[in-house]
Design an enzyme around this catalytic site. Structure first.
Site, PDB file in Angstrom:
ATOM      1  CB  CYS A  98      55.285  33.428  43.129  1.00  0.00           C
ATOM      2  SG  CYS A  98      55.742  33.664  41.412  1.00  0.00           S
ATOM      3  CG  HIS A 147      24.299  35.815  35.888  1.00  0.00           C
ATOM      4  ND1 HIS A 147      24.188  37.142  36.228  1.00  0.00           N
ATOM      5  CD2 HIS A 147      24.394  35.144  37.062  1.00  0.00           C
ATOM      6  CE1 HIS A 147      24.235  37.274  37.549  1.00  0.00           C
ATOM      7  NE2 HIS A 147      24.348  36.067  38.070  1.00  0.00           N
ATOM      8  CB  CYS A 207      61.753  36.738  39.987  1.00  0.00           C
ATOM      9  SG  CYS A 207      62.544  35.621  41.164  1.00  0.00           S
ATOM     10  CG  HIS A 208      57.918  38.627  38.313  1.00  0.00           C
ATOM     11  ND1 HIS A 208      57.624  37.740  37.301  1.00  0.00           N
ATOM     12  CD2 HIS A 208      57.557  38.003  39.466  1.00  0.00           C
ATOM     13  CE1 HIS A 208      57.089  36.638  37.821  1.00  0.00           C
ATOM     14  NE2 HIS A 208      57.049  36.771  39.140  1.00  0.00           N
ATOM     15  CB  CYS A 256      26.117  34.008  43.216  1.00  0.00           C
ATOM     16  SG  CYS A 256      25.636  35.276  42.017  1.00  0.00           S
TER      17      CYS A 256
END
Lengths: 275, 152
Positions: free
Chosen positions: A128, A195, A94-95, A236
């Site tokens: 997909c 952060h 497809c791509h 985290c």
């Protein structure tokens, strides 16, 4: 270090939540503030985790023979052309060539029009497979899925992060923003406290970064494997002794959208190497 | 009515306690002038045990603080260095900083080491348990008080 100069002003602002919420135009009920830090603006300028990494980590990323993440990219390139669908389709059926997807990765997470949900690149690849190839999704965090994700992301190397946060993405963005500011775990800490407010400080041997995700999926030295953004979020959370959320969950996608927005304009590094 | 009396008495003592059945007991304490003057549960601390808690994963104090513990290679710098802390702080002041640091600074990242309530999304294996027991808190305080500028 970073943040010290602004500290007193910020602290004063934080003691005036009514003012802050008025300025931000936020209609937040009082209980929502309990256990939460006030949302910080996006860091200016955003700085890649690369800048906070040790020189030896940077050297591994920079060396195209030493960077182990490139094995995932190579595997992804093979999968891109491998017939896998019920009618023998591959991604390239497809791509075409993968560079047709240059510029796509830095726009994720994104609203999926078919489901109306916010999805990240790995989930888009799986969509997909199920919708167009007639085969099942890869398990999240599996080697082939991460390989394709690294390969597709690599097509956008050097391009700026640019996620959409308005329209149908807006409630997801707000959800991510509040997750980012919520104190969690036995350590009772929020993302923003390290952060945004303590960038550049040392946590044991680690220099605290802005928590940018422009290098993800990244090869993590601590695990010897490529990791998605969501798996890194889990780590985290575990450090804070908080219950990690599931990989692929709506909450982590919302958080990923917010964190990607914080890094708007940062160049995609693919594959990045982090500790 | 009973509830109101309980809340009132808790407030007047500035006390915190956990009554949940599956949690380890958390000591009742009283804050007086930025200090918790009385040892938790009346326990005496042991400086040698305290040093091991500070240096090891139990306390993980070195994640954020520098301390005179040369055998550990990496010390963080998020919090103030602990060298000489015994000259700067009393046992009661240290106890408040370990047990309820947010009463002094609501924005601190210093965890409350002896708290089980008022937390969100705690990982199941840590739920209902304080980071340090009352005895461990007292051990850490006993060690910190030995840290003097003159190196005693």
């Amino acid at each position: 270090m970073a943040g010290h100069g602004r500290g007193p002003v910020r602290r004063r602002l934080r003691r005036l939540p009514w003012l802050w919420s008025a300025v931000a135009g936020m209609a937040v009920a009082w209980p929502a503030w309990v256990g939460s830090e006030l949302p910080a603006p996006a860091p200016s300028p955003p700085r890649s985790g690369y800048e906070f990494a040790r020189p030896e980590t940077q050297a591994i990323q920079d060396d195209e023979f030493a960077n182990p993440g490139l094995f995932w990219a190579e595997r992804g390139a093979e999968l891109w052309d491998s017939p896998d669908g019920v009618d023998g389709q591959s991604c390239s059926s497809c791509h075409g060539a993968a560079d047709a997807l240059a510029g796509v990765a830095p726009t994720y997470p994104k609203i999926d029009l078919a489901s109306g949900l916010l999805i990240n690149l790995e989930q888009r690849i799986n969509a997909c497979r199920t919708r167009h190839m007639g085969i099942g999704p890869y398990p999240l965090e599996s080697d082939p899925l991460l390989s394709l994700s690294v390969y597709v992301t690599q097509q956008s190397a050097g391009q700026p992060l640019q996620v959409q946060i308005d329209g149908p993405a807006q409630p997801w963005f707000e959800r991510g923003r509040s997750l980012y500011a919520e104190r969690v775990g036995q350590m009772n800490v929020a993302c923003t406290q390290c952060h945004d407010q303590r960038v550049g400080h040392l946590l044991r041997a680690e220099r605290i970064s802005q928590g940018q995700i422009n290098g993800f999926p990244a090869y993590l030295l601590r695990w010897g494997t490529v990791s998605s953004v969501h798996r890194r979020f889990q780590f985290c959370n575990e450090q804070a002794r908080a219950e990690p959320l599931p990989i692929g969950s709506d909450d982590y996608n919302a958080l990923q959208l917010y964190v990607a927005w914080r890094g708007t304009g940062l160049a995609v590094e693919a594959p990045a190497v982090r500790r | 009515m009973v509830l109101a009396v309980l809340v009132l008495s808790a407030a007047s003592l500035s006390a915190t306690r956990s009554d949940t059945a599956d949690s380890e007991p958390v000591a009742i304490y009283q804050i007086v002038n930025d200090s918790i003057p009385k040892p938790l549960d009346g326990l005496a601390g042991d400086p040698a045990r305290g040093r091991a808690i500070v240096a090891g994963r139990a306390g993980n104090c070195l994640a954020c603080h520098h301390a005179p513990i040369p055998e550990e290679p990496f010390h963080g710098d998020l919090g103030p260095p602990l060298e000489g802390i015994g000259d700067r702080a009393t046992a009661g002041a240290l106890r408040l900083r370990l047990v309820a640091p947010r009463t002094l600074n609501p924005d601190t990242v210093m965890p409350a080491f002896h708290q089980v309530d008022g937390l969100r999304r705690v990982a199941p294996q840590h739920r209902g348990r304080p980071l340090l027991t009352a005895q461990e808190v007292e051990d850490v305080i006993a060690y910190l008080l030995t840290l003097r500028a003159d190196g005693r």
